[in-house]
Design a protein around this motif. Structure first.
Motif, PDB file in Angstrom:
ATOM      1  N   ILE A  36       0.832  -1.213   0.000  1.00  0.00           N
ATOM      2  CA  ILE A  36       0.000   0.000   0.000  1.00  0.00           C
ATOM      3  C   ILE A  36       0.860   1.255   0.000  1.00  0.00           C
ATOM      4  O   ILE A  36       0.447   2.303   0.461  1.00  0.00           O
ATOM      5  N   GLY A  37       2.077   1.159  -0.558  1.00  0.00           N
ATOM      6  CA  GLY A  37       2.993   2.282  -0.505  1.00  0.00           C
ATOM      7  C   GLY A  37       3.332   2.878  -1.848  1.00  0.00           C
ATOM      8  O   GLY A  37       2.502   3.519  -2.498  1.00  0.00           O
ATOM      9  N   VAL A  38       4.552   2.644  -2.308  1.00  0.00           N
ATOM     10  CA  VAL A  38       5.129   3.349  -3.456  1.00  0.00           C
ATOM     11  C   VAL A  38       4.281   3.228  -4.709  1.00  0.00           C
ATOM     12  O   VAL A  38       3.897   4.237  -5.320  1.00  0.00           O
ATOM     13  N   ALA A  39       3.986   1.996  -5.131  1.00  0.00           N
ATOM     14  CA  ALA A  39       3.254   1.808  -6.386  1.00  0.00           C
ATOM     15  C   ALA A  39       1.848   2.390  -6.310  1.00  0.00           C
ATOM     16  O   ALA A  39       1.409   3.112  -7.209  1.00  0.00           O
ATOM     17  N   LYS A  40       1.133   2.099  -5.234  1.00  0.00           N
ATOM     18  CA  LYS A  40      -0.240   2.581  -5.108  1.00  0.00           C
ATOM     19  C   LYS A  40      -0.299   4.100  -5.150  1.00  0.00           C
ATOM     20  O   LYS A  40      -1.157   4.684  -5.823  1.00  0.00           O
ATOM     21  N   ASN A  41       0.614   4.759  -4.453  1.00  0.00           N
ATOM     22  CA  ASN A  41       0.567   6.216  -4.398  1.00  0.00           C
ATOM     23  C   ASN A  41       0.983   6.857  -5.720  1.00  0.00           C
ATOM     24  O   ASN A  41       0.468   7.926  -6.081  1.00  0.00           O
ATOM     25  N   LEU A  42       1.860   6.210  -6.454  1.00  0.00           N
ATOM     26  CA  LEU A  42       2.169   6.686  -7.796  1.00  0.00           C
ATOM     27  C   LEU A  42       0.950   6.524  -8.694  1.00  0.00           C
ATOM     28  O   LEU A  42       0.605   7.425  -9.468  1.00  0.00           O
ATOM     29  N   HIS A  43       0.276   5.374  -8.586  1.00  0.00           N
ATOM     30  CA  HIS A  43      -0.950   5.152  -9.375  1.00  0.00           C
ATOM     31  C   HIS A  43      -1.997   6.218  -9.073  1.00  0.00           C
ATOM     32  O   HIS A  43      -2.646   6.750  -9.985  1.00  0.00           O
ATOM     33  N   LYS A  44      -2.182   6.527  -7.795  1.00  0.00           N
ATOM     34  CA  LYS A  44      -3.179   7.519  -7.406  1.00  0.00           C
ATOM     35  C   LYS A  44      -2.828   8.904  -7.943  1.00  0.00           C
ATOM     36  O   LYS A  44      -3.709   9.682  -8.315  1.00  0.00           O
ATOM     37  N   THR A  45      -1.544   9.214  -7.971  1.00  0.00           N
ATOM     38  CA  THR A  45      -1.095  10.491  -8.533  1.00  0.00           C
ATOM     39  C   THR A  45      -1.418  10.544 -10.025  1.00  0.00           C
ATOM     40  O   THR A  45      -1.904  11.560 -10.534  1.00  0.00           O
ATOM     41  N   PHE A 243       4.898  13.337  -9.946  1.00  0.00           N
ATOM     42  CA  PHE A 243       5.160  13.010  -8.541  1.00  0.00           C
ATOM     43  C   PHE A 243       6.421  13.708  -8.044  1.00  0.00           C
ATOM     44  O   PHE A 243       6.463  14.222  -6.915  1.00  0.00           O
ATOM     45  N   LYS A 244       7.446  13.751  -8.878  1.00  0.00           N
ATOM     46  CA  LYS A 244       8.730  14.335  -8.467  1.00  0.00           C
ATOM     47  C   LYS A 244       8.682  15.862  -8.422  1.00  0.00           C
ATOM     48  O   LYS A 244       9.395  16.478  -7.618  1.00  0.00           O
ATOM     49  N   LEU A 251       1.790  15.247  -2.060  1.00  0.00           N
ATOM     50  CA  LEU A 251       1.477  15.226  -0.630  1.00  0.00           C
ATOM     51  C   LEU A 251      -0.021  15.100  -0.397  1.00  0.00           C
ATOM     52  O   LEU A 251      -0.463  14.448   0.551  1.00  0.00           O
ATOM     53  N   SER A 252      -0.812  15.725  -1.272  1.00  0.00           N
ATOM     54  CA  SER A 252      -2.266  15.622  -1.167  1.00  0.00           C
ATOM     55  C   SER A 252      -2.715  14.176  -1.347  1.00  0.00           C
ATOM     56  O   SER A 252      -3.586  13.684  -0.624  1.00  0.00           O
ATOM     57  N   VAL A 253      -2.110  13.479  -2.313  1.00  0.00           N
ATOM     58  CA  VAL A 253      -2.429  12.070  -2.543  1.00  0.00           C
ATOM     59  C   VAL A 253      -2.035  11.239  -1.329  1.00  0.00           C
ATOM     60  O   VAL A 253      -2.798  10.395  -0.850  1.00  0.00           O
ATOM     61  N   LEU A 254      -0.837  11.478  -0.805  1.00  0.00           N
ATOM     62  CA  LEU A 254      -0.351  10.702   0.337  1.00  0.00           C
ATOM     63  C   LEU A 254      -1.242  10.907   1.562  1.00  0.00           C
ATOM     64  O   LEU A 254      -1.569   9.947   2.273  1.00  0.00           O
ATOM     65  N   LYS A 255      -1.659  12.144   1.796  1.00  0.00           N
ATOM     66  CA  LYS A 255      -2.530  12.420   2.937  1.00  0.00           C
ATOM     67  C   LYS A 255      -3.898  11.770   2.748  1.00  0.00           C
ATOM     68  O   LYS A 255      -4.492  11.245   3.698  1.00  0.00           O
ATOM     69  N   ALA A 256      -4.399  11.792   1.504  1.00  0.00           N
ATOM     70  CA  ALA A 256      -5.698  11.180   1.212  1.00  0.00           C
ATOM     71  C   ALA A 256      -5.653   9.669   1.414  1.00  0.00           C
ATOM     72  O   ALA A 256      -6.673   9.050   1.729  1.00  0.00           O
ATOM     73  N   GLU A 257      -4.465   9.092   1.254  1.00  0.00           N
ATOM     74  CA  GLU A 257      -4.298   7.653   1.457  1.00  0.00           C
ATOM     75  C   GLU A 257      -4.041   7.316   2.923  1.00  0.00           C
ATOM     76  O   GLU A 257      -3.767   6.161   3.261  1.00  0.00           O
ATOM     77  N   GLY A 258      -4.103   8.328   3.782  1.00  0.00           N
ATOM     78  CA  GLY A 258      -3.972   8.092   5.220  1.00  0.00           C
ATOM     79  C   GLY A 258      -2.560   7.932   5.713  1.00  0.00           C
ATOM     80  O   GLY A 258      -2.330   7.399   6.815  1.00  0.00           O
ATOM     81  N   GLY A 265       8.514  10.674   4.155  1.00  0.00           N
ATOM     82  CA  GLY A 265       8.744   9.712   3.087  1.00  0.00           C
ATOM     83  C   GLY A 265       8.796  10.314   1.695  1.00  0.00           C
ATOM     84  O   GLY A 265       9.531   9.813   0.831  1.00  0.00           O
ATOM     85  N   TYR A 266       8.024  11.390   1.462  1.00  0.00           N
ATOM     86  CA  TYR A 266       7.917  11.919   0.103  1.00  0.00           C
ATOM     87  C   TYR A 266       9.265  12.265  -0.538  1.00  0.00           C
ATOM     88  O   TYR A 266       9.563  11.791  -1.646  1.00  0.00           O
ATOM     89  N   PRO A 267      10.119  13.085   0.090  1.00  0.00           N
ATOM     90  CA  PRO A 267      11.375  13.436  -0.594  1.00  0.00           C
ATOM     91  C   PRO A 267      12.277  12.235  -0.824  1.00  0.00           C
ATOM     92  O   PRO A 267      13.014  12.189  -1.818  1.00  0.00           O
ATOM     93  N   ARG A 268      12.214  11.242   0.056  1.00  0.00           N
ATOM     94  CA  ARG A 268      13.046  10.053  -0.113  1.00  0.00           C
ATOM     95  C   ARG A 268      12.596   9.232  -1.318  1.00  0.00           C
ATOM     96  O   ARG A 268      13.406   8.788  -2.130  1.00  0.00           O
TER      97      ARG A 268
END
Length: 325
Positions: A36-45, A243-244, A251-258, A265-268
């Protein structure tokens, strides 16, 4: 012709796709992902920015609890592309049960931290304790074993590997049911804030190439639906750029994903994403070496890589144009 007749003709035209703008004409692409991390949040973006939609693709995202189950779904023909757990997918290719190719790698590093309970002061303190993975045969399994060996620990003898689903791993760490586990970079603040645990090693800081996130596709689909695959990967390439470079959207996507404390984590993750997601031989070979067993039939990176799709996009000048080069 009467009104009823006209209506009947309209219904028939709709059913057979004869009307202009028929949404059913959009090619369907079933994309599997695990975790539920990197790939999912890229997809949501990508979804939020409409990047696949503007290319006329109907991309359906399908979640799997582990890369091992996702590999089985591709073998069964239930997904067209696997995006996330490269090691688990290449394991299926390596043993000969999946005829597939690795067409892109957008994170050629380990976006994980190995987190331990506070009473684990050094790696040797893990001896005799439970260490969690998502599922045997998954990427977390391969990576955890590799890291334990790096610590001079025998995964079979020195620790007890247990299967714990990704969503329950943090509670298991907090409650003390397990003493160590790999967590995605986004999950680190959540467990650290509990006060129970600490980061033993941040794997993004380790100078190791490892093809962790990318797409594996059945060879037959790559041949018969190359035009669709090209559009999908081009959307991915633009999604990485968004994303980059669009921090507010990401950040909006990441926050929406809880995700708690996404600023950690975002800059890393953004820094680890490749703008030109071509599979690199060294990183892919590292994966194949880490998953090798006596059953492995394909053990050379060159036999599983097909970078032609990303190379075609790159040759067109599209990537350079995105980044203003």
């Amino acid at each position: 012709m009467g009104k009823v007749g006209l209506n009947l003709i309209g219904i028939i035209a709709f059913m057979f796709g004869l009307l202009p703008g028929d949404v059913t004409a959009q090619p369907l692409v079933r994309v599997g992902y695990s975790g539920i991390g990197v790939a999912k949040n890229l997809h949501k973006t990508i979804e939020r920015a409409g990047l696949w939609k503007k290319r006329g693709l109907d991309v359906r995202l399908i979640y799997f609890t582990s890369g091992a189950t996702m590999a089985q779904a591709m073998i069964s023909g239930d997904i067209d592309i696997a995006d996330s757990d490269v090691p688990a997918m290449l394991n299926a290719v390596s043993v000969g049960i999946l005829d597939g190719k690795l067409i892109s790698v957008y994170v050629n590093r380990f976006p994980f931290a190995f987190v331990v309970r506070n009473d684990v002061k050094a790696p040797e303190d893990l001896k005799g304790k439970q260490v969690a993975i998502s599922r045997f045969g998954s990427s977390s399994d391969f990576t955890t074993r590799m890291l334990l060996r790096h610590f001079n620990l025998d995964p079979e003898k020195d620790v007890r590997l247990v299967q714990v689903a990704g969503t329950t791993r943090v509670p298991a760490m907090v409650s003390g049911q397990i003493h160590g586990t790999l967590l995605g970079t986004y999950d680190v603040p959540l467990v650290m804030d509990s006060g129970c645990c600490r980061v033993l090693v941040d794997m993004l800081e380790m100078p190791i190439e490892y093809a962790r996130f990318g797409q594996v596709i059945p060879t037959a689909i790559l041949k018969t639906r190359r035009d669709v695959t090209l559009k999908f990967v081009e959307g991915l390439v633009e999604g990485i750029y968004v994303f980059k470079t669009n921090k507010d959207l990401a950040l909006s996507v990441l926050k929406a994903e809880g995700i708690k404390g996404p600023e950690y984590g975002y800059p890393r993750i953004a820094a680890a994403m490749s703008s030109r997601p071509i599979p690199e031989v060294k990183g892919v070979q590292a994966v194949l070496d880490s998953i090798r067993t006596p059953k492995s039939k394909i053990t050379s990176a060159s036999d599983v890589i097909d970078g032609s799709v990303v190379e075609e996009i790159d040759r067109s000048g599209y990537i350079a144009k995105l980044y203003g080069k």
